[in-house]
Design an enzyme around this catalytic site. Structure first.
Site, PDB file in Angstrom:
ATOM      1  N   ASP A 181       0.908  -1.144   0.000  1.00 19.61           N
ATOM      2  CA  ASP A 181       0.000   0.000   0.000  1.00 19.61           C
ATOM      3  C   ASP A 181       0.947   1.193   0.000  1.00 19.61           C
ATOM      4  OD1 ASP A 181      -1.438   2.291   0.880  1.00 19.61           O
ATOM      5  OD2 ASP A 181      -3.026   0.962   1.537  1.00 19.61           O
ATOM      6  N   HIS A 182       1.055   1.865  -1.142  1.00 21.47           N
ATOM      7  CA  HIS A 182       2.145   2.840  -1.249  1.00 21.47           C
ATOM      8  C   HIS A 182       1.991   4.016  -0.282  1.00 21.47           C
ATOM      9  CE1 HIS A 182      -0.570   5.056  -3.936  1.00 21.47           C
ATOM     10  NE2 HIS A 182       0.212   6.095  -3.779  1.00 21.47           N
ATOM     11  N   GLU A 220      -8.254  14.265  -4.929  1.00 19.36           N
ATOM     12  CA  GLU A 220      -7.440  14.263  -6.148  1.00 19.36           C
ATOM     13  C   GLU A 220      -8.057  15.178  -7.189  1.00 19.36           C
ATOM     14  OE1 GLU A 220      -5.377  10.340  -7.085  1.00 19.36           O
ATOM     15  OE2 GLU A 220      -7.393   9.740  -6.517  1.00 19.36           O
ATOM     16  N   ASP A 239     -10.929   1.382  -4.386  1.00 19.32           N
ATOM     17  CA  ASP A 239      -9.655   1.913  -4.875  1.00 19.32           C
ATOM     18  C   ASP A 239      -8.889   2.681  -3.793  1.00 19.32           C
ATOM     19  OD1 ASP A 239      -7.830   2.460  -7.083  1.00 19.32           O
ATOM     20  OD2 ASP A 239      -8.530   4.537  -6.973  1.00 19.32           O
ATOM     21  N   HIS A 244      -5.780   2.737   1.256  1.00 19.14           N
ATOM     22  CA  HIS A 244      -5.027   3.899   1.734  1.00 19.14           C
ATOM     23  C   HIS A 244      -5.664   4.594   2.954  1.00 19.14           C
ATOM     24  CE1 HIS A 244      -3.010   3.116  -1.915  1.00 19.14           C
ATOM     25  NE2 HIS A 244      -3.744   3.846  -2.719  1.00 19.14           N
ATOM     26  N   LYS A 344     -12.251  11.930  -6.873  1.00 19.64           N
ATOM     27  CA  LYS A 344     -11.522  12.386  -8.062  1.00 19.64           C
ATOM     28  C   LYS A 344     -12.231  13.599  -8.660  1.00 19.64           C
ATOM     29  CE  LYS A 344      -9.284   8.061  -9.212  1.00 19.64           C
ATOM     30  NZ  LYS A 344      -7.931   8.315  -8.708  1.00 19.64           N
TER      31      LYS A 344
HETATM   32  C1  BG6 Z   1      -3.792   4.524  -6.223  1.00 20.35           C
HETATM   33  C2  BG6 Z   1      -5.176   4.562  -6.814  1.00 20.35           C
HETATM   34  O1  BG6 Z   1      -3.662   3.439  -5.351  1.00 20.35           O
HETATM   35  O2  BG6 Z   1      -3.546   5.712  -5.518  1.00 20.35           O
HETATM   36  C3  BG6 Z   1      -5.329   5.767  -7.715  1.00 20.35           C
HETATM   37  O3  BG6 Z   1      -5.420   3.384  -7.545  1.00 20.35           O
HETATM   38  C4  BG6 Z   1      -4.944   7.031  -6.993  1.00 20.35           C
HETATM   39  O4  BG6 Z   1      -6.659   5.860  -8.212  1.00 20.35           O
HETATM   40  C5  BG6 Z   1      -3.597   6.885  -6.313  1.00 20.35           C
HETATM   41  O5  BG6 Z   1      -4.897   8.079  -7.937  1.00 20.35           O
HETATM   42  C6  BG6 Z   1      -3.297   8.065  -5.420  1.00 20.35           C
HETATM   43  O6  BG6 Z   1      -1.978   7.989  -4.973  1.00 20.35           O
HETATM   44  P1  BG6 Z   1      -1.141   9.305  -4.670  1.00 20.35           P
HETATM   45  O7  BG6 Z   1       0.159   8.804  -4.150  1.00 20.35           O
HETATM   46  O8  BG6 Z   1      -1.028  10.047  -5.974  1.00 20.35           O
HETATM   47  O9  BG6 Z   1      -1.921  10.082  -3.669  1.00 20.35           O
END
Ligand code: BG6
Length: 491
Positions: A181-182, A220, A239, A244, A344
């Site tokens: 999970d980045h 976003e 998503d 997140h 979004k």
């Molecule tokens: C991803 C989602 O995991 O995270 C995307 O699939 C989203 O839809 C993105 O845009 C957002 O990541 P960050 O790091 O740009 O906030």
């Protein structure tokens, strides 16, 4: 940490993630001397691509997307020598025999075992196929050395996530599985643990007695772009919230772990995730708001309606916005709402956590008091600020809230690594602290399942339309009442 040579394989070489995130992250790790002296990167995909063309494309990715900007020619050339393209169908045996030969030759050349990392940057349908092949070809069977890295989405609901966990558990040990999970790799997110548990000032107040509510907002500006196909069957809940935002909730809500150790920390996070209250269908419609963007404009640029985006069904009811009020059913948090919001085509990109403290119980001033508020900004700015009341200079006792600010820009000269750099390095070191464990991911699905089910049962009920460029449906603001008047204002 002993630096084994690393044989890194990326499945899904021609995908966006590889070009935008993975290769730039590996390149930056290389530039900063974090990769082991011996490493090779094997990029596998179905398409026939000339290796040199592939390398050029990856260089273009670094130049465009890397935090460090344009690649240095000498460094790039050294890096590129270790970057290979393997054309291969994930379904075919030959792909894995050829990969196996290459990895074995690399190990022979180093006269040493390597740590083998297999990164699944593919569509989810390939996870089981590739896992099975790795298993059959004995490519990933050394517990302490070989690892797989799995991107989200991990399953599409609780059952599929459980099934996938079981499938993987039969082929690999949990220690070998890194579910990414980045958000957990983001610098300002990692700092929340330090902020909470290395400062004695806030932790005693971090509970229902002093905290009124918490807002976790990840907005976003982008729409779904070219990902309409995936997104239309996913939606913002799967998503963003399932992973997140719930991960952020865990970090904010967890108990102090007994030690800074991977399993102990993951235990604490899982425990709080399991305490999030699940809703009944009527409660879902009362406490969770969904929305979808219609045509509008952002920064004076027209934006299409979600239903007009590429690969999105014309009558789609998929949500591009979710706001939810969740409760953690434990002694620390009982009655404290955690408000979450993500969407979004909103006016700004911003990830912020706001901790709103309670009002002072005893009023001695004439002026209304604005309760204290702690704002943890994750992106685009990395900042923590505390809002507190202060006397306005002058001859009267007049109050006005002011801010105490900590910004990374002013406090540090160090560069801020990208989330993927931190996470890839952790995989190489075998440190799973910032990755999701099987039980935690299942617990997260349990939180969102009642919402998925309620929305599937009533696909059109309370789907609020909002104009691209607006702050989302007004119903999301009503959710905050009576705790707050509005969501944290977007920059
Ligand atoms: C991803 C989602 O995991 O995270 C995307 O699939 C989203 O839809 C993105 O845009 C957002 O990541 P960050 O790091 O740009 O906030």
């Amino acid at each position: 940490v002993k630096a084994y040579p690393a044989a890194i394989t990326i499945f899904g070489a021609k995908g966006d993630l590889t070009k935008r995130k993975l290769i730039p992250a590996l390149y930056n790790l290389f530039t900063d001397h974090h990769l082991p002296p011996a490493f090779n990167i094997y990029c596998v995909d179905f398409l026939a691509v000339d290796e040199n063309e592939f390398r050029k494309d990856m260089l273009a990715g670094i130049n465009e997307f890397s935090r460090s900007g344009t690649a240095d020619e000498v460094t790039w050339n050294e890096f590129a020598e270790r970057l290979f393209y393997i054309q291969g169908d994930f379904l075919k045996k030959e792909t894995y025999t050829s990969l196996c030969e290459k990895i074995k030759a690399f190990e022979k050349q180093n006269e040493q075992n390597s740590s083998r990392i297999f990164y699944f940057a593919t569509a989810p349908r390939f996870i089981e196929i590739i896992s099975e092949a790795l298993y059959k070809h004995n490519l990933c069977n050394r517990d302490g050395l070989d690892r797989i890295v799995i991107e989200k989405p991990f399953g599409t609901d609780l059952d599929s996530a459980k099934k996938l966990n079981r499938f993987l558990a039969k082929r690999f040990s949990e220690k070998q599985i890194y579910r990414i999970d980045h958000y957990l790799g983001k610098e300002a997110v990692q700092n929340i643990m330090a902020f909470r548990f290395a400062n004695y000032v806030f932790e005693p107040l971090w509970n229902r007695k002093y905290i009124d509510h918490i807002q976790i907002s990840v907005t976003e500006q982008v729409g779904v772009g070219k990902r309409g196909g995936y997104y239309d069957s996913s939606g913002a809940l799967r998503d963003m919230i399932q992973n997140h935002l719930l991960q952020l909730l865990c970090i904010v809500g967890m108990e102090c772990p007994k030690a800074y150790k991977s399993e102990v920390i993951r235990d604490a996070k899982t425990k709080v995730m399991k305490s999030v209250k699940a809703y009944t269908t009527p409660q879902v419609f009362k406490n969770v708001v969904r929305g979808q963007y219609t045509a509008g404009s952002i920064n004076n640029m027209p934006r299409p309606a979600y239903r007009k985006e590429e690969q999105v069904q014309s009558g789609s009811n998929t949500e591009t916005f979710v706001a939810a009020k969740l409760f953690i059913d434990n002694e620390r948090w009982k009655g404290v709402p955690f408000f979450m919001r993500t969407g979004k085509s909103l006016p700004a990109q911003s990830s912020v956590i706001v901790v709103q403290f309670k009002d002072t119980p005893h009023k001695i001033f004439k002026d209304d008091i604005v309760p204290n508020r702690l704002i943890i900004s994750i992106q685009p700015e990395l900042e923590i600020s505390l809002l507190f009341e202060s006397k306005v200079p002058g001859l009267q006792m007049k109050l006005k809230p002011v801010e105490m600010d900590f910004t990374y820009k002013e406090s540090y000269t160090e560069t801020i690594p990208e989330a993927y750099e931190a996470l890839l390095l952790d995989v190489l070191h075998g440190d799973a602290t910032l990755f999701m464990r099987a039980d935690q991911i299942e617990a997260a699905w349990k939180v969102v399942m009642p919402i998925i089910e309620a929305w599937e049962k009533y696909p059109e009920k309370d789907l609020h339309m909002y104009k691209a460029g607006s702050c989302g449906p007004t119903a999301s603001g009503n959710l905050l009442k009576p705790f707050a008047k509005e969501w944290y204002e977007l920059p």
